[in-house]
Structures are given as C-alpha cells and as structure tokens.
Motif scaffolding. Structure first.
Motif, short mmCIF file in Angstrom:
data_model
loop_
_atom_site.label_atom_id
_atom_site.label_comp_id
_atom_site.label_asym_id
_atom_site.label_seq_id
_atom_site.Cartn_x
_atom_site.Cartn_y
_atom_site.Cartn_z
N LYS A 1 0.76 -1.16 0.09
CA LYS A 1 -0.05 0.14 -0.07
C LYS A 1 0.73 1.16 0.13
N SER A 2 1.88 1.51 0.84
CA SER A 2 2.44 2.57 0.99
C SER A 2 3.98 2.21 1.12
N SER A 3 4.61 3.28 0.33
CA SER A 3 6.03 2.89 -0.08
C SER A 3 6.98 4.15 0.40
N GLU A 4 8.03 3.79 0.99
CA GLU A 4 8.86 4.74 1.74
C GLU A 4 10.33 4.39 1.40
N LYS A 5 11.20 5.27 1.50
CA LYS A 5 12.66 5.02 1.32
C LYS A 5 13.54 5.20 2.74
#
Length: 191
Positions: free
Chosen positions: A81-85
């Motif tokens: 669903k959500s993606s971050e680095k």
C-alpha cells in the motif's frame, strides 16, 4: 568468548607485525540492494548503495579487513500500500580471506558486522516506534580481478530492529518488530 578474544588478539598482532608487507588499497564501492523487511509486512524492494572503502590484506596468508562507509537507499513497501525509502549510512567491517593467483585473480569470502545510521525520517511514519541506528551481519563472497576490480555478493542479516509496526494480517492486527534482511551485489574499483 575467550576464543573470540584470543583470535582477535592474534589477528591484531599479525596486522601490527607485518605492516610493511600489508597491501592497503582505497577504492569506491557501489551496488544493488534487494531488501525484505518481514514476511508479514513487505515484499522484496530494490535500492542501491555507494561509497568509499578501504581494503587491507596480508599477502602471505590472504587475511584482511574490508571497511566501507556507504550511503544506502532501501525501499520499504508495507502491505503493498504505502512505500517509503530508508536512507542510511552503513559501515560494514568485514574480515576477508582471499585465495588468489597473484594480483591478477582471486576469490574471497568475507563476514562481519555492519552498523547502520538512518539519515531520513520519511520511513518512520510507517512505524509505531523506530530506531535511529541498527546492526546487521554480513556474509559474502566474490572475485578480485585485474588488480583493481572486486565483484561481490553479500547476504545481510538484520541483528537489531529498525522499529515496530502494527500490520494487518489474516489473524487481525499484529505488532511486528521490523528487521531488514537484504541481498547485495557490489562492484568496487580499487586505486
């Protein structure tokens, strides 16, 4: 524990006894990082790493140390669903043993700790609790080619948690400690 300390003392003595014979090389290392945080939380995500490295080898026995300071960017994909680095500075300190045919070709194995320090906060919004630093263990192998190139593959095993997260699963909401495990493929050029 005494065996580990004894082994480290012997290695330190070897490095001090033969400093003029040691091969010290500086270089630049970079590569691909394929990470997985937790089987309940994320799939594999791709990132990269790059930075300077130091390689010290005792030529007679092929034993050495490989140290680097790497800027790393890994993906964090939560429940698709959500993606971050996760952006971090990672410092691997590996004991390396090389078996080679002169300085033209060699095969090495390496293992050691890696210390990571987060330098961004975007990924922390996905966590209930997060840690600024983390530790992992490297195990790897590779090739030394033509005096200047090193190609390697590492598996990096998370020894400490990046943080804790509440995730949805078939059993309801679960609190999960998140560790980063990753495969790393690297290329280094030694000066």
């Amino acid at each position: 524990m005494k065996k580990i300390v004894s082994t480290l003392v012997v290695m330190l003595c070897l490095f001090m006894a033969v400093p003029s014979q040691a091969q010290i090389k500086f270089g630049l290392k970079g590569g691909l990082d394929i990470s997985k945080l937790d089987t309940k939380v994320s799939g594999n995500t791709t990132g990269f790493f790059v930075g300077p490295m130091l390689d010290v080898t005792l030529p007679i026995i092929g034993l050495g140390i490989d140290v680097a300071a790497l800027y790393s960017q890994s993906g964090i994909d939560v429940n698709n669903k959500s993606s971050e680095k996760l952006k971090s500075v990672e410092i691997p300190v590996n004991l390396k043993w090389t078996l080679g045919l002169g300085s033209t070709f060699g095969v090495f194995i390496a293992a050691g700790p890696q210390f990571g320090f987060s330098i961004n906060d975007g990924w922390k919004q996905l966590m209930e609790e997060s840690n600024k630093s983390f530790v992992s263990v490297n195990v790897g192998a590779g090739l030394k080619l033509l005096r200047h190139l090193q190609v390697g593959v590492n598996y990096n095993i998370g020894a400490s948690k990046l943080g804790e997260m509440i995730v949805d699963s078939s059993e309801g909401k679960l609190r999960s400690g998140i560790r980063k495990n990753s495969w790393q493929v690297s290329l280094a050029y030694m000066f």
